[in-house]
Design an enzyme around this catalytic site. Structure first.
Site, short mmCIF file in Angstrom:
data_model
loop_
_atom_site.label_atom_id
_atom_site.label_comp_id
_atom_site.label_asym_id
_atom_site.label_seq_id
_atom_site.Cartn_x
_atom_site.Cartn_y
_atom_site.Cartn_z
N HIS A 182 0.30 -11.70 2.18
CA HIS A 182 -0.72 -10.95 1.44
C HIS A 182 -1.39 -11.78 0.34
CE1 HIS A 182 -1.76 -6.52 0.31
NE2 HIS A 182 -2.79 -7.31 0.12
N TYR A 215 0.82 -1.21 0.00
CA TYR A 215 0.00 0.00 0.00
C TYR A 215 0.86 1.27 0.00
CZ TYR A 215 -3.84 -3.08 1.58
OH TYR A 215 -4.78 -4.07 1.72
#
Length: 296
Positions: free
Chosen positions: A127, A69
């Site tokens: 992730h 991110y």
């Protein structure tokens, strides 16, 4: 003092905000995970900083971020500036695919901790799984386990894992080690087979993108239920998720929306409401990159 509000769920008073918290019954017994978190996907710079700072001021204590991110430093600054004791927070970050190599895994974890300005995170996730098996799952999950044993994280989990991949992970790590599987889940993509597998194995489902980028908030069924309860469509969706025993991490840059989302607790959906929303399933998957697994 806590009071029961549902299966495996208790209310926890924090700064006059009641937040439903899940208690895992295996390795993580008696550890509180705030059911309602604030997500930071697609938020960077001042947007990420202000969103997290506002959320913490409103009473959120569960903050979700990820290496990819590119906002861990912004999130960390907001956390520090909030002056909330670290012990009251639940911070999650996720290891990106490029860092699953055992030569990078723990170093990248330490880099995340540095950016987040904390000695540890509460939850560290893989992730995405590597489908090409360029690095065997056993190698990067053992690094994930090392992150826990070395004190970089209190709990470990996965994200975007299928049933088959979760079973592989359980075979590698053992029952009770995986705290959560963070998956896309909303009324248009209900991921039932994955969530049922998680519940069978005492793995908390954490729903990301609960509003499907706003698509489900426009749905006539959702809107009708919202009118009946005199609440917002977003509160209906969040109540639907939490009443199934799941956690969720909606994101917003607007203080009004962040505050409103917390009011989902006032909503109690009946069996008819839940059944009506269950009928909205349409396999409307939004997070489906080229490297995604073969979904269940």
């Amino acid at each position: 003092m806590s009071q029961a509000v549902g299966p495996n769920c208790y209310s926890l008073m924090i700064e006059d905000k009641i937040m439903c918290t899940h208690i895992d019954q295996t390795d993580n017994q008696n550890y509180h995970v705030p059911t309602m978190g604030v997500g930071t996907f697609r938020l960077q710079g001042n947007d990420a900083y202000q969103s997290v700072k506002t959320a913490l001021k409103l009473g959120y204590r569960h903050i979700d971020t990820a290496q990819v991110y590119n906002n861990e430093a912004d999130v960390g600054k907001a956390i520090v500036d909030s002056q909330i004791p670290r012990s009251e927070l639940f911070i999650t970050t996720k290891i990106w695919m490029d860092n699953l190599d055992p030569n990078r895994f723990l170093n990248s974890t330490q880099e995340s901790l540095f950016k987040l300005k904390t000695d540890y995170v509460d939850l560290l996730l893989v992730h995405w799984p590597l489908n090409d098996e360029s690095i065997p799952m056993s190698r990067y999950l053992n690094e994930l386990r090392k992150a826990k044993t070395q004190g970089f994280t209190r709990h470990i989990g996965v994200s975007n894992f299928t049933r088959k991949q979760m079973q592989q992970a359980i075979d590698i790590l053992g029952e009770g080690e995986i705290l959560t599987n963070q998956i896309e889940l909303h009324p248009y993509l209900q991921n039932r087979s994955v969530s049922e597998f998680c519940q069978k194995h005492n793995i908390l489902v954490t729903a990301y993108m609960p509003f499907a980028y706003g698509d489900v908030l426009k749905d006539k069924v959702i809107q009708a239920i919202a009118v009946k309860h005199k609440v917002t469509p977003a509160q209906i969706v969040l109540a639907w998720i939490v009443q199934q025993g799941f956690a969720t991490i909606p994101s917003s840059t607007k203080s009004k929306n962040l505050a409103s989302n917390l009011e989902y607790e006032q909503v109690q959906l009946c069996a008819k409401d839940m059944a009506s929303i269950a009928m909205l399933e349409r396999n409307h998957r939004l997070a489906n990159p080229d490297f995604a697994p073969d979904w269940d």
